[in-house]
Design a protein around this motif. Structure first.
Motif, PDB file in Angstrom:
ATOM      1  N   VAL A 123       0.837  -1.203   0.000  1.00 24.58           N
ATOM      2  CA  VAL A 123       0.000   0.000   0.000  1.00 24.58           C
ATOM      3  C   VAL A 123       0.874   1.256   0.000  1.00 24.58           C
ATOM      4  CG1 VAL A 123      -1.512   1.352   1.494  1.00 24.58           C
ATOM      5  CG2 VAL A 123      -2.063  -1.027   1.034  1.00 24.58           C
ATOM      6  N   LEU A 124       1.920   1.239   0.797  1.00 26.54           N
ATOM      7  CA  LEU A 124       2.828   2.391   0.863  1.00 26.54           C
ATOM      8  C   LEU A 124       3.619   2.524  -0.430  1.00 26.54           C
ATOM      9  CD1 LEU A 124       4.027   1.886   4.543  1.00 26.54           C
ATOM     10  CD2 LEU A 124       2.853   3.915   3.676  1.00 26.54           C
ATOM     11  N   ARG A 125       4.099   1.412  -0.944  1.00 26.21           N
ATOM     12  CA  ARG A 125       4.910   1.443  -2.166  1.00 26.21           C
ATOM     13  C   ARG A 125       4.104   1.908  -3.369  1.00 26.21           C
ATOM     14  NH1 ARG A 125       6.568  -3.701  -2.338  1.00 26.21           N
ATOM     15  NH2 ARG A 125       5.169  -4.396  -4.003  1.00 26.21           N
ATOM     16  N   GLU A 126       2.827   1.506  -3.413  1.00 30.29           N
ATOM     17  CA  GLU A 126       1.966   1.847  -4.545  1.00 30.29           C
ATOM     18  C   GLU A 126       1.281   3.198  -4.395  1.00 30.29           C
ATOM     19  OE1 GLU A 126       1.672   0.242  -7.294  1.00 30.29           O
ATOM     20  OE2 GLU A 126       2.705  -1.625  -6.820  1.00 30.29           O
ATOM     21  N   ASN A 127       1.579   3.903  -3.300  1.00 28.19           N
ATOM     22  CA  ASN A 127       0.981   5.232  -3.058  1.00 28.19           C
ATOM     23  C   ASN A 127      -0.539   5.207  -3.103  1.00 28.19           C
ATOM     24  OD1 ASN A 127       3.465   6.784  -2.812  1.00 28.19           O
ATOM     25  ND2 ASN A 127       3.739   6.398  -4.992  1.00 28.19           N
ATOM     26  N   VAL A 128      -1.128   4.219  -2.452  1.00 25.97           N
ATOM     27  CA  VAL A 128      -2.590   4.145  -2.354  1.00 25.97           C
ATOM     28  C   VAL A 128      -3.060   5.340  -1.525  1.00 25.97           C
ATOM     29  CG1 VAL A 128      -4.515   2.817  -1.434  1.00 25.97           C
ATOM     30  CG2 VAL A 128      -2.626   1.650  -2.585  1.00 25.97           C
ATOM     31  N   PRO A 129      -4.027   6.115  -2.016  1.00 28.00           N
ATOM     32  CA  PRO A 129      -4.402   7.367  -1.331  1.00 28.00           C
ATOM     33  C   PRO A 129      -5.202   7.198  -0.046  1.00 28.00           C
ATOM     34  CG  PRO A 129      -5.742   7.039  -3.281  1.00 28.00           C
ATOM     35  CD  PRO A 129      -4.703   5.960  -3.312  1.00 28.00           C
ATOM     36  N   VAL A 130      -5.965   6.096   0.058  1.00 28.29           N
ATOM     37  CA  VAL A 130      -6.836   5.891   1.218  1.00 28.29           C
ATOM     38  C   VAL A 130      -6.649   4.458   1.719  1.00 28.29           C
ATOM     39  CG1 VAL A 130      -9.194   6.001   2.130  1.00 28.29           C
ATOM     40  CG2 VAL A 130      -8.530   7.467   0.197  1.00 28.29           C
ATOM     41  N   VAL A 131      -6.448   4.300   3.024  1.00 26.60           N
ATOM     42  CA  VAL A 131      -6.324   2.973   3.623  1.00 26.60           C
ATOM     43  C   VAL A 131      -7.283   2.888   4.805  1.00 26.60           C
ATOM     44  CG1 VAL A 131      -4.804   1.283   4.725  1.00 26.60           C
ATOM     45  CG2 VAL A 131      -3.910   2.787   2.943  1.00 26.60           C
ATOM     46  N   SER A 132      -8.088   1.829   4.834  1.00 25.49           N
ATOM     47  CA  SER A 132      -8.990   1.618   5.969  1.00 25.49           C
ATOM     48  C   SER A 132      -8.596   0.340   6.692  1.00 25.49           C
ATOM     49  CB  SER A 132     -10.449   1.544   5.501  1.00 25.49           C
ATOM     50  OG  SER A 132     -10.652   0.456   4.617  1.00 25.49           O
ATOM     51  N   PHE A 133      -8.955   0.277   7.973  1.00 28.76           N
ATOM     52  CA  PHE A 133      -8.577  -0.853   8.820  1.00 28.76           C
ATOM     53  C   PHE A 133      -9.810  -1.438   9.504  1.00 28.76           C
ATOM     54  CE2 PHE A 133      -4.810   1.741   8.401  1.00 28.76           C
ATOM     55  CZ  PHE A 133      -3.787   0.815   8.225  1.00 28.76           C
ATOM     56  N   THR A 134      -9.819  -2.774   9.608  1.00 27.32           N
ATOM     57  CA  THR A 134     -10.907  -3.488  10.268  1.00 27.32           C
ATOM     58  C   THR A 134     -10.315  -4.483  11.260  1.00 27.32           C
ATOM     59  OG1 THR A 134     -12.219  -3.307   8.242  1.00 27.32           O
ATOM     60  CG2 THR A 134     -12.965  -4.902   9.857  1.00 27.32           C
ATOM     61  N   PHE A 135     -11.071  -4.810  12.303  1.00 24.41           N
ATOM     62  CA  PHE A 135     -10.695  -5.756  13.357  1.00 24.41           C
ATOM     63  C   PHE A 135      -9.632  -5.222  14.309  1.00 24.41           C
ATOM     64  CE2 PHE A 135     -11.607  -9.361  10.101  1.00 24.41           C
ATOM     65  CZ  PHE A 135     -12.966  -9.143  10.232  1.00 24.41           C
ATOM     66  N   GLY A 136      -9.393  -3.919  14.299  1.00 24.17           N
ATOM     67  CA  GLY A 136      -8.409  -3.386  15.227  1.00 24.17           C
ATOM     68  C   GLY A 136      -7.869  -2.045  14.765  1.00 24.17           C
ATOM     69  N   MET A 137      -6.821  -1.601  15.441  1.00 21.80           N
ATOM     70  CA  MET A 137      -6.204  -0.320  15.131  1.00 21.80           C
ATOM     71  C   MET A 137      -4.801  -0.542  14.580  1.00 21.80           C
ATOM     72  SD  MET A 137      -7.261   2.116  18.353  1.00 21.80           S
ATOM     73  CE  MET A 137      -6.267   1.223  19.563  1.00 21.80           C
ATOM     74  N   PRO A 138      -4.405   0.242  13.592  1.00 23.51           N
ATOM     75  CA  PRO A 138      -3.012   0.171  13.144  1.00 23.51           C
ATOM     76  C   PRO A 138      -2.101   0.661  14.263  1.00 23.51           C
ATOM     77  CG  PRO A 138      -4.114   2.074  12.180  1.00 23.51           C
ATOM     78  CD  PRO A 138      -5.170   1.275  12.882  1.00 23.51           C
ATOM     79  N   ALA A 139      -0.877   0.169  14.298  1.00 22.74           N
ATOM     80  CA  ALA A 139       0.088   0.599  15.311  1.00 22.74           C
ATOM     81  C   ALA A 139       0.416   2.082  15.117  1.00 22.74           C
ATOM     82  CB  ALA A 139       1.351  -0.239  15.213  1.00 22.74           C
ATOM     83  N   SER A 140       0.829   2.747  16.184  1.00 20.75           N
ATOM     84  CA  SER A 140       1.126   4.189  16.127  1.00 20.75           C
ATOM     85  C   SER A 140       2.173   4.495  15.072  1.00 20.75           C
ATOM     86  CB  SER A 140       1.601   4.679  17.496  1.00 20.75           C
ATOM     87  OG  SER A 140       0.594   4.519  18.466  1.00 20.75           O
ATOM     88  N   GLU A 141       3.210   3.640  14.989  1.00 20.91           N
ATOM     89  CA  GLU A 141       4.255   3.896  13.991  1.00 20.91           C
ATOM     90  C   GLU A 141       3.726   3.703  12.575  1.00 20.91           C
ATOM     91  OE1 GLU A 141       5.020  -0.255  15.804  1.00 20.91           O
ATOM     92  OE2 GLU A 141       4.400   1.744  16.480  1.00 20.91           O
ATOM     93  N   GLU A 142       2.755   2.811  12.409  1.00 18.41           N
ATOM     94  CA  GLU A 142       2.151   2.624  11.085  1.00 18.41           C
ATOM     95  C   GLU A 142       1.327   3.839  10.699  1.00 18.41           C
ATOM     96  OE1 GLU A 142       1.789  -2.270  11.444  1.00 18.41           O
ATOM     97  OE2 GLU A 142       0.055  -0.997  11.864  1.00 18.41           O
ATOM     98  N   VAL A 143       0.614   4.406  11.657  1.00 17.65           N
ATOM     99  CA  VAL A 143      -0.155   5.625  11.403  1.00 17.65           C
ATOM    100  C   VAL A 143       0.786   6.752  10.990  1.00 17.65           C
ATOM    101  CG1 VAL A 143      -1.580   7.413  12.472  1.00 17.65           C
ATOM    102  CG2 VAL A 143      -2.062   5.003  12.931  1.00 17.65           C
ATOM    103  N   ARG A 144       1.892   6.902  11.701  1.00 21.09           N
ATOM    104  CA  ARG A 144       2.851   7.969  11.369  1.00 21.09           C
ATOM    105  C   ARG A 144       3.414   7.781   9.958  1.00 21.09           C
ATOM    106  NH1 ARG A 144       4.419   7.370  16.829  1.00 21.09           N
ATOM    107  NH2 ARG A 144       6.053   5.879  16.248  1.00 21.09           N
TER     108      ARG A 144
END
Length: 353
Positions: A123-144
């Motif tokens: 997702v980061l490599r392909e520059n996807v503009p919007v990312v959503s998450f289900t079943f939990g929260m992304p880690a703080s470092e992933e959000v940054r």
């Protein structure tokens, strides 16, 4: 800035509609690109996808449209089960494998690893503009890391507390997912049985306790529920079942037919297919598993039933497929994405005049 304007500008929305990221092969390039081209936001349901397949699908969507689209990821859940428990659950499914003529050896579930981190890298490599998450929260470092790349982050909440936790983590918008929703719901802060608020109750409460845009999801099928969600305070809606039966959806034809012909009283909640409660149309497999206690937790049960679901699809047998569906199947229609979106927007404009 007004939250509605913020959401529209960030996602380049002409209309405040997001296609739900239905995992399992439904969100092919035709559906995702058609939704984005219609002025809404298309979404790839990447939860079960192999990293290479996700990369290819992202490229296919990009070839169809330059407009924004989203990729949805399942935050991994680890389960500690013994080999003997796996064997018992595997043996419980033998009658269904036998009926479908499946010959296989028991999969090595204890070695199963989530593709989440590899998916996130793509997702980061392909520059996807919007990312959503289900079943939990992304880690703080992933959000940054996502924010540093300008990615718009959406979390999924089934309670006010989950919404507050997601906002504190730094997401840019929150999907308020009511109990009417089809398939698996995004509960992550306790038993799903304690997170059964309907959309009309959930949306205004979340809106009162967070300052980021709220996206209503669960049972929204037409202009009436679209209007109601916005009246409750949501800045946009997320629709799954309504898009599932469109011409562009990659859902199996037998799956689409089952939804189009289902009654509301045929829609039930079951953990039989995946080990996590999910809402879908009752069929022979669900009926046969109603009193079964030998079910592994998610995602292990999901792996055990994969061969059953695959064989059922190949044999065009909806009785053994996971027919995820929201609470309003009678409102589903066989139509194009353009026809669905136009019917909602046109009826909404008429209601305001």
């Amino acid at each position: 800035m007004n939250m509605t304007i913020l959401l529209h500008e960030k996602l380049k929305l002409r209309y405040p509609i997001i296609q739900a990221p239905m995992a399992g092969g439904i969100t092919g390039p035709e559906l995702v690109s058609a939704v984005s081209k219609s002025g809404c936001l298309g979404s790839i349901g990447a939860g079960y996808m192999k990293p290479g397949d996700l990369s290819s699908l992202i490229s296919e969507v990009k070839a169809e449209t330059e407009l924004p689209f989203a990729v949805n990821l399942f935050v991994p859940e680890s389960q500690n089960v013994s080999e003997s428990e796996i064997k018992v659950a595997y043996d419980a499914l033998q009658p269904y494998r036998g009926e479908l003529g499946i010959s296989e050896t028991m999969p090595a579930l204890q070695e199963m690893a989530s593709p989440y981190h590899e998916q996130l890298e793509i997702v980061l490599r392909e520059n996807v503009p919007v990312v959503s998450f289900t079943f939990g929260m992304p880690a703080s470092e992933e959000v940054r890391e996502l924010k540093n790349q300008g990615v718009f982050i959406i979390g999924t909440a089934t309670s006010v507390m989950e919404a507050i936790l997601l906002e504190d983590r730094g997401v840019d918008a929150i999907v308020a997912q009511g109990s009417e929703a089809g398939g698996h719901r995004g509960t992550f802060s306790g038993p799903s049985s304690q997170h059964l608020l309907g959309l009309m109750s959930l949306v205004p409460q979340i809106c009162d306790f967070v300052s980021v845009p709220v996206i209503a999801a669960g049972g929204i099928m037409d202009a009436r529920s679209f209007r109601a969600a916005l009246q409750l305070g949501a800045q946009a809606v997320q629709m799954g079942t309504a898009f599932l039966t469109t011409h562009e959806s990659s859902a199996h034809p037998a799956y689409k037919e089952a939804v189009l012909n289902a009654r509301e009283d045929q829609v039930v909640v079951t953990a039989a297919f995946s080990g996590k409660e999910a809402r879908g149309i009752k069929n022979q497999f669900i009926h046969g598993m109603e009193n079964e206690t030998r079910i592994l937790p998610y995602p292990l049960q999901n792996e055990l039933t994969k061969s059953i679901r695959k064989a059922a699809a190949e044999q065009n047998d909806a009785e053994f497929m996971s027919l995820w569906c929201g609470q309003s199947p009678r409102l589903s229609r066989s139509q194009s994405v353009e026809e669905l979106v136009n019917s909602i927007i046109h009826a909404n404009k008429e209601a305001r005049t």
